[in-house]
Design a protein around this motif. Structure first.
Motif, PDB file in Angstrom:
ATOM      1  N   MET A   1       0.831  -1.209   0.000  1.00 38.45           N
ATOM      2  CA  MET A   1       0.000   0.000   0.000  1.00 38.45           C
ATOM      3  C   MET A   1       0.866   1.259   0.000  1.00 38.45           C
ATOM      4  O   MET A   1       0.638   2.170  -0.808  1.00 38.45           O
ATOM      5  N   VAL A   2       1.847   1.310   0.875  1.00 40.16           N
ATOM      6  CA  VAL A   2       2.712   2.487   0.966  1.00 40.16           C
ATOM      7  C   VAL A   2       3.457   2.711  -0.348  1.00 40.16           C
ATOM      8  O   VAL A   2       3.543   3.842  -0.844  1.00 40.16           O
ATOM      9  N   THR A   3       3.964   1.641  -0.938  1.00 40.14           N
ATOM     10  CA  THR A   3       4.663   1.762  -2.225  1.00 40.14           C
ATOM     11  C   THR A   3       3.723   2.308  -3.292  1.00 40.14           C
ATOM     12  O   THR A   3       4.098   3.210  -4.052  1.00 40.14           O
ATOM     13  N   ALA A   4       2.498   1.794  -3.341  1.00 48.48           N
ATOM     14  CA  ALA A   4       1.524   2.272  -4.334  1.00 48.48           C
ATOM     15  C   ALA A   4       1.193   3.742  -4.117  1.00 48.48           C
ATOM     16  O   ALA A   4       1.059   4.503  -5.087  1.00 48.48           O
ATOM     17  N   MET A   5       1.071   4.164  -2.873  1.00 48.33           N
ATOM     18  CA  MET A   5       0.813   5.580  -2.586  1.00 48.33           C
ATOM     19  C   MET A   5       1.951   6.452  -3.084  1.00 48.33           C
ATOM     20  O   MET A   5       1.729   7.472  -3.746  1.00 48.33           O
ATOM     21  N   LYS A   6       3.182   6.045  -2.754  1.00 47.47           N
ATOM     22  CA  LYS A   6       4.348   6.834  -3.161  1.00 47.47           C
ATOM     23  C   LYS A   6       4.466   6.925  -4.676  1.00 47.47           C
ATOM     24  O   LYS A   6       4.877   7.956  -5.209  1.00 47.47           O
ATOM     25  N   GLU A   7       4.103   5.854  -5.372  1.00 45.46           N
ATOM     26  CA  GLU A   7       4.249   5.815  -6.827  1.00 45.46           C
ATOM     27  C   GLU A   7       3.087   6.466  -7.568  1.00 45.46           C
ATOM     28  O   GLU A   7       3.253   6.888  -8.719  1.00 45.46           O
ATOM     29  N   ASN A   8       1.917   6.550  -6.945  1.00 43.32           N
ATOM     30  CA  ASN A   8       0.723   6.960  -7.686  1.00 43.32           C
ATOM     31  C   ASN A   8       0.015   8.198  -7.163  1.00 43.32           C
ATOM     32  O   ASN A   8      -0.829   8.751  -7.853  1.00 43.32           O
ATOM     33  N   TRP A   9       0.305   8.621  -5.962  1.00 40.56           N
ATOM     34  CA  TRP A   9      -0.413   9.740  -5.372  1.00 40.56           C
ATOM     35  C   TRP A   9       0.467  10.972  -5.239  1.00 40.56           C
ATOM     36  O   TRP A   9       1.691  10.880  -5.149  1.00 40.56           O
ATOM     37  N   THR A  10      -0.190  12.117  -5.212  1.00 41.46           N
ATOM     38  CA  THR A  10       0.455  13.397  -4.914  1.00 41.46           C
ATOM     39  C   THR A  10      -0.358  14.057  -3.804  1.00 41.46           C
ATOM     40  O   THR A  10      -1.413  13.541  -3.401  1.00 41.46           O
ATOM     41  N   ASP A  11       0.068  15.213  -3.375  1.00 37.76           N
ATOM     42  CA  ASP A  11      -0.698  15.961  -2.380  1.00 37.76           C
ATOM     43  C   ASP A  11      -2.110  16.267  -2.884  1.00 37.76           C
ATOM     44  O   ASP A  11      -3.060  16.297  -2.107  1.00 37.76           O
ATOM     45  N   GLU A  12      -2.236  16.472  -4.188  1.00 38.50           N
ATOM     46  CA  GLU A  12      -3.547  16.769  -4.773  1.00 38.50           C
ATOM     47  C   GLU A  12      -4.515  15.595  -4.630  1.00 38.50           C
ATOM     48  O   GLU A  12      -5.726  15.793  -4.535  1.00 38.50           O
ATOM     49  N   THR A  13      -3.990  14.371  -4.610  1.00 45.16           N
ATOM     50  CA  THR A  13      -4.833  13.187  -4.457  1.00 45.16           C
ATOM     51  C   THR A  13      -5.621  13.256  -3.155  1.00 45.16           C
ATOM     52  O   THR A  13      -6.770  12.796  -3.093  1.00 45.16           O
TER      53      THR A  13
END
Length: 167
Positions: A91-103
């Motif tokens: 989950m953490v890896t997916a967040m780092k790779e796919n999300w930004t502050d805007e998410t």
């Protein structure tokens, strides 16, 4: 609520580590411990925390490999602990790779209401804390040592050569 993904990940790292410490302290014999008949067992609570990562994040559209919500509780404490370790890291890896502050500002349907991703993360965060508290009581009932999460546990005070505070 969280407005910055980095801030969430920093705080989540501590909370996930605390959850992992609780799960790593479980034994196979302790998994059936419950406060009273008809309540969640220690094993079910651990599995609930594990699979809730998948359940809550599925509402945000984040895709990652994880123990699936609704899947049966494993038979061993090690399986639960390892599934949490794997699911959380994924989950953490997916967040780092796919999300930004805007998410964090995006809104998604969560249980019939529109919640921002930031709110979903805050609820997931407090949900872990809530159930860890329940688990520590059951761990004591099962005769397990409880790791200190926000300060030393009773046994940790003794190991430091100090009496545990009475107040």
């Amino acid at each position: 609520m969280f407005i910055d993904l980095k801030d969430f990940l920093t705080e989540w790292q501590h909370e996930a580590k605390s959850t992992q410490r609780i799960l790593d302290a479980l034994t196979d014999e302790s998994l059936d411990q419950q406060v009273a008949d008809g309540f969640r067992t220690l094993g079910r609570l651990g599995w609930h925390l594990t699979t809730t990562l998948d359940e809550m994040m599925s509402h945000t559209g984040l895709q990652f490999s994880a123990a699936k919500f609704g899947s049966p509780v494993p038979d061993t404490a090690e399986e639960i602990a390892e599934a949490y370790r794997f699911s959380n890291q994924s989950m953490v890896t997916a967040m780092k790779e796919n999300w930004t502050d805007e998410t964090l500002k995006e809104e998604h349907d969560m249980y019939g209401e529109m919640w921002s991703v930031s709110r979903i993360l805050k609820v997931m965060f407090t949900h872990q804390i809530h159930h860890r508290g329940q688990m520590t009581v059951l761990m004591r009932q099962a005769g397990l040592k409880v790791p200190g999460l926000y300060g030393p546990a009773k046994e940790e005070w003794a190991a430091m050569g100090a009496p545990p505070p009475e107040v």
